[in-house]
Design an enzyme around this catalytic site. Structure first.
Site, PDB file in Angstrom:
ATOM      1  CD  GLU A 192     -52.640  -3.451  17.671  1.00  0.00           C
ATOM      2  OE1 GLU A 192     -52.575  -4.666  17.866  1.00  0.00           O
ATOM      3  OE2 GLU A 192     -52.880  -2.639  18.584  1.00  0.00           O
ATOM      4  CE  LYS A 234     -58.070  -7.316  22.661  1.00  0.00           C
ATOM      5  NZ  LYS A 234     -57.851  -6.314  23.700  1.00  0.00           N
ATOM      6  CG  HIS A 256     -26.133 -14.839   4.630  1.00  0.00           C
ATOM      7  ND1 HIS A 256     -25.164 -15.179   3.716  1.00  0.00           N
ATOM      8  CD2 HIS A 256     -25.564 -13.931   5.457  1.00  0.00           C
ATOM      9  CE1 HIS A 256     -24.048 -14.535   3.999  1.00  0.00           C
ATOM     10  NE2 HIS A 256     -24.267 -13.763   5.055  1.00  0.00           N
TER      11      HIS A 256
HETATM   12  O1  PA5 Z   1     -52.059  -1.704  21.441  1.00  0.00           O
HETATM   13  C1  PA5 Z   1     -53.086  -2.208  21.836  1.00  0.00           C
HETATM   14  O2  PA5 Z   1     -54.010  -1.534  22.312  1.00  0.00           O
HETATM   15  C2  PA5 Z   1     -53.268  -3.704  21.804  1.00  0.00           C
HETATM   16  O3  PA5 Z   1     -52.252  -4.354  21.120  1.00  0.00           O
HETATM   17  C3  PA5 Z   1     -53.318  -4.242  23.214  1.00  0.00           C
HETATM   18  O4  PA5 Z   1     -52.117  -3.960  23.865  1.00  0.00           O
HETATM   19  C4  PA5 Z   1     -53.579  -5.753  23.232  1.00  0.00           C
HETATM   20  O5  PA5 Z   1     -54.743  -6.043  22.511  1.00  0.00           O
HETATM   21  C5  PA5 Z   1     -53.726  -6.244  24.665  1.00  0.00           C
HETATM   22  O6  PA5 Z   1     -54.730  -5.512  25.303  1.00  0.00           O
HETATM   23  P1  PA5 Z   1     -54.827  -5.442  26.865  1.00  0.00           P
HETATM   24  O7  PA5 Z   1     -53.604  -4.793  27.387  1.00  0.00           O
HETATM   25  O8  PA5 Z   1     -56.059  -4.632  27.123  1.00  0.00           O
HETATM   26  O9  PA5 Z   1     -54.958  -6.844  27.365  1.00  0.00           O
END
Ligand code: PA5
Length: 463
Positions: free
Chosen positions: A290, A433, A319
């Protein structure tokens, strides 16, 4: 306290040849840019990268410990409702620092821990069938306070709780971790009177494991959260050093960058030779993917960059995947997680003395076999000219895991500088989202829904 160690010997051309290995000159040439990258990341500590300071948030740690002590013995289960950065660290810490059989046989008065990081009805529905919300504390975690998956789980379990224990009592079964001011979840906390913890500003989801996001559920199941943050603080101190070959986070970032950019290895495999550390690989996969997987660079140009993280477990995946790793395409580099000292000693008894195929195992220790398999894989990778480094944990404890978490977070932040991308946004995740909100008919997303419908008028081709 012992340091975790980064051994990068087998990423070098001395060990694996110049076609796939790095030269000392290539590393030396990165010294100046690396020092600048480190400086610009660390300079943001007081500004937008507040996660760098999480190891020093003593008051927050004390608050978490006080809350955990206040609910001790009251609940048989703790359930984390969260996703992505609001769940992966929780799972990684639980599997690293609790017994793999904790939930089957929780020690003392400690609760079981479940991290429900999916809205698959078969996951949520099974939990509801097997466990009692009246015996459960739900930790709802969302930095943004509006993620559809987490909010849907929250309203499901809130409703069940109210039916089971009543409107007033249900409040004690919910503890929320979210932003101090922003988001619907904060508004709900204020309205309902839930106990809450804060995800501070400057702490994005995937950099939040050392905040209440990861620490609260850990404290509730008896994990040493002070050890975690002290390990992170120790790594922070080691990583102030601008010398590339003396700073583990900087060196790891340099290896990742050079092996991808110069040696064209787009796939980064975290190969955990520790069953307990296996979920650190999932946590790191999100952190890397990410943060660095981006369409645009900082100048706004299309670059479509990012290494692809893969996670493997030793010896299990010897394996299944090692055949590919040793003989397949030269598109990967490897990080072995290894542990010097296991907590348990299991002896192999003498058996079948007349059958050499089994007899050689007798009188040895299981750890000898485990380490021989790990070293065997390392040798096979090295002899096949596959770049590999090893992160050595003296043992798996909170202090060493804290060091690892901080090292990888800082390393990924530095990688953002090398790749020239914003390591702290996630427009691709936001796009998904928004599309889900539109498909679920959320107010304000009508035009996006119309766009999606207009784009999906083609004939489906389905076998
Ligand atoms: O790293 C990130 O920003 C995302 O993976 C969020 O953690 C994930 O989308 C969940 O978001 P939130 O904590 O706002 O619910």
């Amino acid at each position: 306290m012992d340091h975790i160690r980064l051994d990068y010997t087998n990423t070098l051309s001395d060990a694996i040849g110049s076609e796939n290995g790095l030269s000392h000159e290539q590393l030396a040439a990165l010294q100046e840019p690396a020092a600048r990258a480190l400086e610009s990341v660390l300079a943001r500590r007081e500004k937008d990268l507040r996660w760098l300071d999480l190891p020093y948030a003593g008051e927050v740690i004390a608050d978490i410990q006080a809350y955990a002590a206040s609910v001790q013995g009251r609940f048989r289960n703790v359930v984390v409702l969260g996703i992505g950065g609001s769940a992966l660290g929780n799972t990684a810490l639980f599997s690293a620092l609790s017994s793999p059989y904790h939930n089957a046989d929780p020690p003392g008065e400690l609760p079981r821990l479940f991290v429900l990081d999916n809205v698959d009805p078969d996951l949520v529905g099974e939990w509801i069938e097997h466990f009692d919300p009246a015996e459960t504390l739900f930790n709802v975690i969302s930095k943004s306070g509006g993620t559809a998956e987490t909010m849907s789980q929250f309203i499901v379990f809130r409703d069940l709780l109210i039916k089971k224990v009543g409107k007033e009592a249900h409040v004690d079964h919910i503890v929320v971790t979210t932003d101090a001011e922003k988001g619907i979840l904060r508004e709900i906390v204020d309205r309902e009177g839930y106990r809450s913890f804060i995800v501070p500003d400057g702490v994005g989801g995937r950099f939040s494991v050392l905040s209440p996001v990861g620490l609260l559920s850990s404290a509730l199941v008896g994990i040493d959260i002070v050890g975690l943050v002290s390990g992170a603080a120790e790594m922070d101190q080691r990583c102030q050093n601008p010398q590339l070959l003396e700073n583990p986070a900087l060196c790891y970032a340099a290896l990742q960058w050079l092996l991808h950019d110069v040696k064209t290895k787009p796939i980064s495999v975290t190969f955990s030779y520790s069953n307990r550390l296996k979920n650190l690989g999932d946590w790191y996969a999100q952190l890397l993917a990410e943060s660095i997987g981006k369409r645009r660079n900082r100048a706004g140009e299309d670059v479509f960059v990012g290494p692809t993280p893969v996670r493997a477990i030793g010896v299990t995946d010897q394996h299944s995947q090692v055949q590919l790793y040793v003989e397949g395409p030269f598109d990967k580099w490897f990080t072995l997680l290894s542990v010097d000292q296991a907590d348990h000693a299991v002896s192999l008894p003498e058996a079948f003395a007349d059958l050499e195929g089994v007899a050689y195992l007798g009188g040895r220790k299981l750890v000898e076999l485990f380490h021989a398999e790990r070293d065997g894989t390392r040798i096979a990778l090295t002899e096949a000219s596959r770049p590999n480094c090893t992160i050595r944990f003296p043992k798996v404890d909170a202090h060493s895991v804290g060091q690892y978490l901080f090292m990888m977070e800082l390393s990924v932040a530095i990688l953002g500088e090398f790749y020239s991308v914003d390591a702290f946004d996630q427009p691709g995740v936001e796009a998904g989202k928004i599309a889900a909100y539109a498909l679920m008919g959320r107010d304000g997303y009508e035009s996006r829904r119309a766009e999606i419908e207009a784009a999906s008028t083609g004939t489906p081709r389905v076998l």
